[in-house]
Design a protein around this motif. Structure first.
Motif, mmCIF file in Angstrom:
data_model
loop_
_atom_site.group_PDB
_atom_site.id
_atom_site.type_symbol
_atom_site.label_atom_id
_atom_site.label_comp_id
_atom_site.label_asym_id
_atom_site.label_seq_id
_atom_site.Cartn_x
_atom_site.Cartn_y
_atom_site.Cartn_z
ATOM 1 N N GLY A 9 0.821 -1.210 0.000
ATOM 2 C CA GLY A 9 0.000 0.000 0.000
ATOM 3 C C GLY A 9 0.853 1.256 0.000
ATOM 4 O O GLY A 9 0.591 2.196 -0.764
ATOM 5 N N LEU A 10 1.900 1.268 0.821
ATOM 6 C CA LEU A 10 2.796 2.431 0.853
ATOM 7 C C LEU A 10 3.469 2.612 -0.496
ATOM 8 O O LEU A 10 3.578 3.739 -1.009
ATOM 9 C CB LEU A 10 3.848 2.229 1.954
ATOM 10 C CG LEU A 10 4.928 3.299 2.007
ATOM 11 C CD1 LEU A 10 4.322 4.636 2.365
ATOM 12 C CD2 LEU A 10 6.000 2.928 3.010
ATOM 13 N N ALA A 16 1.787 6.619 -6.803
ATOM 14 C CA ALA A 16 0.738 7.538 -7.261
ATOM 15 C C ALA A 16 1.199 8.984 -7.134
ATOM 16 O O ALA A 16 0.946 9.805 -8.026
ATOM 17 C CB ALA A 16 -0.540 7.306 -6.458
ATOM 18 N N ILE A 17 1.904 9.302 -6.025
ATOM 19 C CA ILE A 17 2.406 10.671 -5.867
ATOM 20 C C ILE A 17 3.382 10.997 -6.995
ATOM 21 O O ILE A 17 3.327 12.064 -7.611
ATOM 22 C CB ILE A 17 3.079 10.835 -4.488
ATOM 23 C CG1 ILE A 17 2.036 10.754 -3.383
ATOM 24 C CG2 ILE A 17 3.811 12.160 -4.406
ATOM 25 C CD1 ILE A 17 2.627 10.710 -1.994
ATOM 26 N N ALA B 94 -4.840 18.703 -12.078
ATOM 27 C CA ALA B 94 -4.342 18.200 -10.795
ATOM 28 C C ALA B 94 -5.437 17.435 -10.058
ATOM 29 O O ALA B 94 -5.175 16.397 -9.438
ATOM 30 C CB ALA B 94 -3.843 19.367 -9.942
ATOM 31 N N THR B 95 -6.682 17.950 -10.152
ATOM 32 C CA THR B 95 -7.784 17.256 -9.481
ATOM 33 C C THR B 95 -8.013 15.884 -10.094
ATOM 34 O O THR B 95 -8.171 14.884 -9.383
ATOM 35 C CB THR B 95 -9.078 18.084 -9.594
ATOM 36 O OG1 THR B 95 -8.745 19.460 -9.430
ATOM 37 C CG2 THR B 95 -10.080 17.669 -8.562
ATOM 38 N N ILE B 96 -7.992 15.848 -11.446
ATOM 39 C CA ILE B 96 -8.172 14.556 -12.118
ATOM 40 C C ILE B 96 -7.073 13.598 -11.700
ATOM 41 O O ILE B 96 -7.311 12.419 -11.389
ATOM 42 C CB ILE B 96 -8.173 14.749 -13.652
ATOM 43 C CG1 ILE B 96 -9.400 15.553 -14.079
ATOM 44 C CG2 ILE B 96 -8.148 13.409 -14.368
ATOM 45 C CD1 ILE B 96 -9.336 16.003 -15.503
ATOM 46 N N MET B 97 -5.822 14.115 -11.645
ATOM 47 C CA MET B 97 -4.696 13.254 -11.278
ATOM 48 C C MET B 97 -4.846 12.755 -9.852
ATOM 49 O O MET B 97 -4.570 11.594 -9.560
ATOM 50 C CB MET B 97 -3.387 14.032 -11.403
ATOM 51 C CG MET B 97 -2.744 13.932 -12.749
ATOM 52 S SD MET B 97 -2.884 12.299 -13.411
ATOM 53 C CE MET B 97 -1.967 11.381 -12.192
ATOM 54 N N ALA B 102 -5.754 8.381 -6.280
ATOM 55 C CA ALA B 102 -6.482 7.792 -5.147
ATOM 56 C C ALA B 102 -7.160 6.498 -5.569
ATOM 57 O O ALA B 102 -7.164 5.510 -4.823
ATOM 58 C CB ALA B 102 -7.507 8.796 -4.622
ATOM 59 N N ALA B 103 -7.723 6.487 -6.795
ATOM 60 C CA ALA B 103 -8.366 5.269 -7.288
ATOM 61 C C ALA B 103 -7.353 4.141 -7.413
ATOM 62 O O ALA B 103 -7.621 2.990 -7.033
ATOM 63 C CB ALA B 103 -9.027 5.543 -8.637
ATOM 64 N N PHE B 104 -6.166 4.474 -7.927
ATOM 65 C CA PHE B 104 -5.114 3.467 -8.087
ATOM 66 C C PHE B 104 -4.718 2.883 -6.737
ATOM 67 O O PHE B 104 -4.651 1.651 -6.566
ATOM 68 C CB PHE B 104 -3.911 4.103 -8.792
ATOM 69 C CG PHE B 104 -2.674 3.269 -8.783
ATOM 70 C CD1 PHE B 104 -2.581 2.144 -9.570
ATOM 71 C CD2 PHE B 104 -1.603 3.614 -7.980
ATOM 72 C CE1 PHE B 104 -1.445 1.366 -9.563
ATOM 73 C CE2 PHE B 104 -0.462 2.846 -7.959
ATOM 74 C CZ PHE B 104 -0.385 1.715 -8.753
ATOM 75 N N VAL B 105 -4.476 3.795 -5.774
ATOM 76 C CA VAL B 105 -4.072 3.329 -4.441
ATOM 77 C C VAL B 105 -5.180 2.477 -3.826
ATOM 78 O O VAL B 105 -4.925 1.414 -3.242
ATOM 79 C CB VAL B 105 -3.732 4.527 -3.537
ATOM 80 C CG1 VAL B 105 -3.498 4.069 -2.115
ATOM 81 C CG2 VAL B 105 -2.501 5.236 -4.062
ATOM 82 N N GLY B 106 -6.439 2.935 -4.000
ATOM 83 C CA GLY B 106 -7.558 2.165 -3.459
ATOM 84 C C GLY B 106 -7.626 0.776 -4.058
ATOM 85 O O GLY B 106 -7.822 -0.220 -3.352
ATOM 86 N N LEU B 107 -7.437 0.696 -5.382
ATOM 87 C CA LEU B 107 -7.476 -0.604 -6.057
ATOM 88 C C LEU B 107 -6.379 -1.516 -5.537
ATOM 89 O O LEU B 107 -6.620 -2.699 -5.244
ATOM 90 C CB LEU B 107 -7.308 -0.416 -7.567
ATOM 91 C CG LEU B 107 -8.572 -0.132 -8.359
ATOM 92 C CD1 LEU B 107 -8.230 0.110 -9.814
ATOM 93 C CD2 LEU B 107 -9.532 -1.304 -8.236
#
Lengths: 100, 184
Positions: A9-10, A16-17, B94-97, B102-107
């Motif tokens: 997760g990290l 992503a960042i 930036a908002t779309i990114m 966030a979607a990627f991390v959530g997945l």
């Protein structure tokens, strides 16, 4: 023992960042640094899996990844310097000559 | 318990300084944030018992590579490039990114939720590694044993990168000198 999922997760968050930095920032150097961030996130995933598989091959792969990253950074920065010399800018919005 | 505290402190530090790389305006601050982030990740490597990789991360990545970055940032003197004025058109992007990230991390978190089982056939548990002489020794034996050919190829790659960098960084002055020779 921290579960493997936490490391993954990290790693995903750091990736992503970095990806957001590549796509949002306009300074070529910061874009390049964000690429390094993404590479680093993937290395973290590799080392975590290597630890939990109890095999050291993943760490050898990360070592090679760092070697390639060093070569890539040297060449990439040379390209940025060459571009800056001829165009007087590293703003990627102004470097559109390959854009057709 | 202490390992858990160390993990969360290191993870938080790595995330905050990674955000600093992306969000800060001044490129030098950005580079220094990246150094901090890389050092935090090196701490995580140490927590994962990957001591050799942690040391290489600090010396090569946070040391050599980031010195190159700061050197180039200062060489190009990007502080003089004016900040963009007017309404920031990058905000929707930036908002779309942010949403996509966030979607990627959530997945990913959804995919790895719970306990992942990975096969441990190689049998290099930390106790066994310590018994055999430590992480650095075993990684070194792998590098100079089964991975000897990739290791040598990596050396050639570094040589190629070195030559390529010199050629690329010098090209402008070479072109200029030939041009001035032609003019005179």
């Amino acid at each position: 023992m921290i579960p493997l999922a936490h490391y993954i997760g990290l790693s995903a968050m750091l990736f992503a960042i970095g990806a957001a930095g590549v796509l949002v920032r306009r300074n070529a150097l910061i874009v390049f640094m964000s690429v390094e961030l993404m590479l680093n996130a993937s290395h973290l995933g590799l080392v975590a899996f290597s630890r939990f598989r109890e095999a050291l091959d993943g760490q050898v792969l990360v070592f090679f990844g760092m070697t390639v990253a060093a070569a890539e950074v040297a060449v990439g920065l040379a390209i940025i310097i060459a571009v800056f010399r001829s165009r007087k800018t590293v703003n990627i919005d102004e470097l559109r000559s390959l854009n057709g | 318990m202490s390992a858990q505290i160390a993990f969360y402190v290191l993870a938080l530090g790595a995330l905050v300084s990674a955000l600093g790389v992306v969000l800060v305006r001044n490129p030098i601050t950005s580079a220094l944030n990246l150094v901090v982030s890389l050092c935090f990740v090196a701490g995580l490597y140490a927590l994962l018992e990957a001591h050799f990789v942690a040391a290489v991360q600090v010396t090569v990545y946070a040391g050599a590579i980031m010195v190159l970055f700061t050197f180039v940032i200062m060489l190009l003197d990007l502080g003089t490039v004016p900040a963009r004025t007017g309404p920031p058109e990058g905000i929707p992007k930036a908002t779309i990114m942010g949403a996509l990230g966030a979607a990627f991390v959530g997945l990913v978190i959804h995919a790895v939720r719970g306990d992942i089982r990975v096969p441990t056939t190689a049998g290099m548990a930390p106790e066994r590694v310590a018994e055999l002489g430590g992480n650095s020794r075993l990684v070194g034996e792998l590098l100079f044993g089964p991975y000897l050919l990739p290791f040598e190829v990596a050396g050639v790659l570094l040589l190629v990168a070195l030559v390529g960098t010199v050629v690329m960084a010098k090209r402008d002055s070479v072109a200029k000198s030939t041009a001035s020779r032609r003019n005179s």
